[in-house]
Design an enzyme around this catalytic site. Structure first.
Site, PDB file in Angstrom:
ATOM      1  N   GLU A  55      35.223  43.472  31.029  1.00  0.00           N
ATOM      2  CA  GLU A  55      36.271  42.443  30.871  1.00  0.00           C
ATOM      3  C   GLU A  55      37.121  42.762  29.643  1.00  0.00           C
ATOM      4  O   GLU A  55      37.332  41.916  28.772  1.00  0.00           O
ATOM      5  CB  GLU A  55      35.626  41.047  30.726  1.00  0.00           C
ATOM      6  CG  GLU A  55      34.680  40.672  31.857  1.00  0.00           C
ATOM      7  CD  GLU A  55      34.181  39.233  31.810  1.00  0.00           C
ATOM      8  OE1 GLU A  55      34.756  38.401  31.081  1.00  0.00           O
ATOM      9  OE2 GLU A  55      33.202  38.935  32.517  1.00  0.00           O
ATOM     10  N   GLU A 112      25.952  36.120  30.954  1.00  0.00           N
ATOM     11  CA  GLU A 112      25.877  35.395  29.666  1.00  0.00           C
ATOM     12  C   GLU A 112      24.613  34.559  29.473  1.00  0.00           C
ATOM     13  O   GLU A 112      24.681  33.403  29.070  1.00  0.00           O
ATOM     14  CB  GLU A 112      27.122  34.501  29.517  1.00  0.00           C
ATOM     15  CG  GLU A 112      28.411  35.286  29.580  1.00  0.00           C
ATOM     16  CD  GLU A 112      29.664  34.428  29.419  1.00  0.00           C
ATOM     17  OE1 GLU A 112      29.553  33.200  29.384  1.00  0.00           O
ATOM     18  OE2 GLU A 112      30.757  35.010  29.319  1.00  0.00           O
TER      19      GLU A 112
HETATM   20  C1  GLA Z   1      33.853  35.059  30.742  1.00  0.00           C
HETATM   21  C2  GLA Z   1      33.498  35.155  32.211  1.00  0.00           C
HETATM   22  C3  GLA Z   1      34.705  35.412  33.056  1.00  0.00           C
HETATM   23  C4  GLA Z   1      35.885  34.537  32.656  1.00  0.00           C
HETATM   24  C5  GLA Z   1      36.147  34.701  31.192  1.00  0.00           C
HETATM   25  C6  GLA Z   1      37.308  33.862  30.745  1.00  0.00           C
HETATM   26  O1  GLA Z   1      34.045  36.270  30.154  1.00  0.00           O
HETATM   27  O2  GLA Z   1      32.548  36.168  32.469  1.00  0.00           O
HETATM   28  O3  GLA Z   1      34.395  35.164  34.392  1.00  0.00           O
HETATM   29  O4  GLA Z   1      35.614  33.203  32.970  1.00  0.00           O
HETATM   30  O5  GLA Z   1      34.995  34.301  30.487  1.00  0.00           O
HETATM   31  O6  GLA Z   1      38.419  34.041  31.551  1.00  0.00           O
END
Ligand code: GLA
Length: 376
Positions: free
Chosen positions: A263, A157
């Site tokens: 994710e 990020e």
């Molecule tokens: C982001 C992070 C993850 C996690 C999510 C929320 O996507 O990359 O590690 O912390 O937020 O659960």
């Protein structure tokens, strides 16, 4: 356009789901010729060096990511203090299941302790000192886990939606080459067979997509290794569009890296502007489905998941892995984001570990596409 094209096919997939006579397949079996299917496991699954992951998870998935326990704050909260027990249990678990084990994440602006950026007097350290601390973190992890962790999210990020770099302690101490330095260190310290990934959310936004593509091309021109891009995939029922997802998969693949959907979850709850700004008050309209989803919602979510997986299958040659962020609806972070205490339903398994219609749709999509050859 893509919607119109996919819907008739998906309708038949859902009908077939009801009529299917084959024995149920697991997700990993269904997609074994296409890409890895992963789950993300919270720290609670690993206590006192032991794993409490249910056996079915090892069968359904062939990749695992730790939600928190390898982040700098969790793993190395104080200088010289390492929480190895849970991390060892996580890696042992992944290896024992034959999974592709992901390390998440080396460098992020969140969940990193303050001391990383400070000296003993509480003053901000120099660029050289910070680069050295970064190297020490990677070296320690490389010595302990080496190739037993197959891939690392090296940076998480670091880009904003508009294509600018995010301001953080990393950029204020290191400057604009923070990401490049992180990848150089990772490539130097980790074994050559460990894949190096850049991971981010909103990767379908044009500004961020462009910045990440430019970064990959720049790294490749300079000989800085980057093997993959993680599109997190915290998506909703109607955003981003399939076209936006496809544009990013194609753009990253054309730049020369593998795509990881790292994710994935599909949020079914409403979001208001206030909630996105962190409104702490939970009102009933923020949490409408406390005793179950309306009758048509599970099927709608199944169609959304199947549309996404149909698109991913189309690009299977570019996609290395699709990881869900959590095991069941009950342990999803979306029960507490952006407001604490909601009842959300974003994953393929419900609160009783039972596969949902979305699971049927995703698995049956493969059965329909390759009825005679996709199973084990
Ligand atoms: C982001 C992070 C993850 C996690 C999510 C929320 O996507 O990359 O590690 O912390 O937020 O659960």
């Amino acid at each position: 356009m893509k919607r119109t094209f996919l819907f008739p096919a998906l309708a038949s997939v859902l009908v077939l789901a009801a009529a299917a006579t084959e024995p149920p397949q697991t997700l990993r079996q269904a997609y074994q010729k296409d890409f890895l299917i992963g789950t993300a496991l919270g720290s609670g699954f690993f206590k006192q060096g032991m794993t409490a992951v249910p056996a079915w998870a090892g069968r359904q998935f062939n990749s695992t990511t730790p939600c928190d326990l390898l982040k700098w704050q969790s793993y190395n909260p104080q200088p010289g203090v390492y929480r190895h027990q849970k991390a060892d249990a996580y890696v042992d678990y992944g290896r024992s299941q034959g999974h592709y084990v992901v390390g998440h994440a080396l460098f992020w602006h969140k969940q990193v302790p303050e001391w990383v950026f400070l000296d003993e007097k509480g003053e901000t350290i120099s660029r050289e000192q910070l680069l050295q601390r970064m190297r020490e973190r990677v070296r320690e992890l490389a010595n302990r886990y080496g190739s037993r962790i197959n891939a690392w999210d090296v940076v998480n990020e670091a880009w904003l939606d508009d294509g600018h770099m995010r301001d953080s302690h990393w950029t204020s101490v290191l400057g604009d080459d923070f990401i490049e330095q992180a990848f150089r260190i990772a490539a130097q310290e980790l074994p050559a067979d460990v894949e190096l990934i850049y991971n981010d959310f909103n990767m379908t936004k044009p500004g961020k997509r462009k910045a990440v593509v430019a970064m990959i091309r720049d790294f490749k021109a300079k000989g800085v290794r980057i093997d993959g891009v993680g599109m997190q995939g915290h998506w909703g029922m109607d955003h981003p569009t399939l076209d936006q997802i496809e544009a990013s998969i194609t753009a990253f693949a054309d730049a020369g890296v593998k795509v990881h959907i790292s994710e994935l979850d599909i949020d079914v709850l409403p979001r208001g502007p206030k909630m996105d700004k962190g409104d702490a008050v939970l009102r009933p309209e923020h949490n409408p489905y406390t005793s179950g989803l309306p009758a048509d919602m599970p099927q709608k979510q199944a169609i959304r998941y199947a549309e996404i997986f149909a698109l991913l299958l189309k690009h299977r040659d570019q996609i290395k892995r699709v990881t869900f962020w959590g095991l069941t609806d009950g342990d999803s972070w979306l029960n507490n984001h952006p407001i604490q205490g909601r009842t959300n339903y974003p994953l393929l398994f419900d609160r009783n570990n039972t596969p949902k219609p979305a699971w049927d749709a995703v698995v049956n999509l493969k059965r329909t596409a390759a009825p005679s050859g996709s199973g084990p």
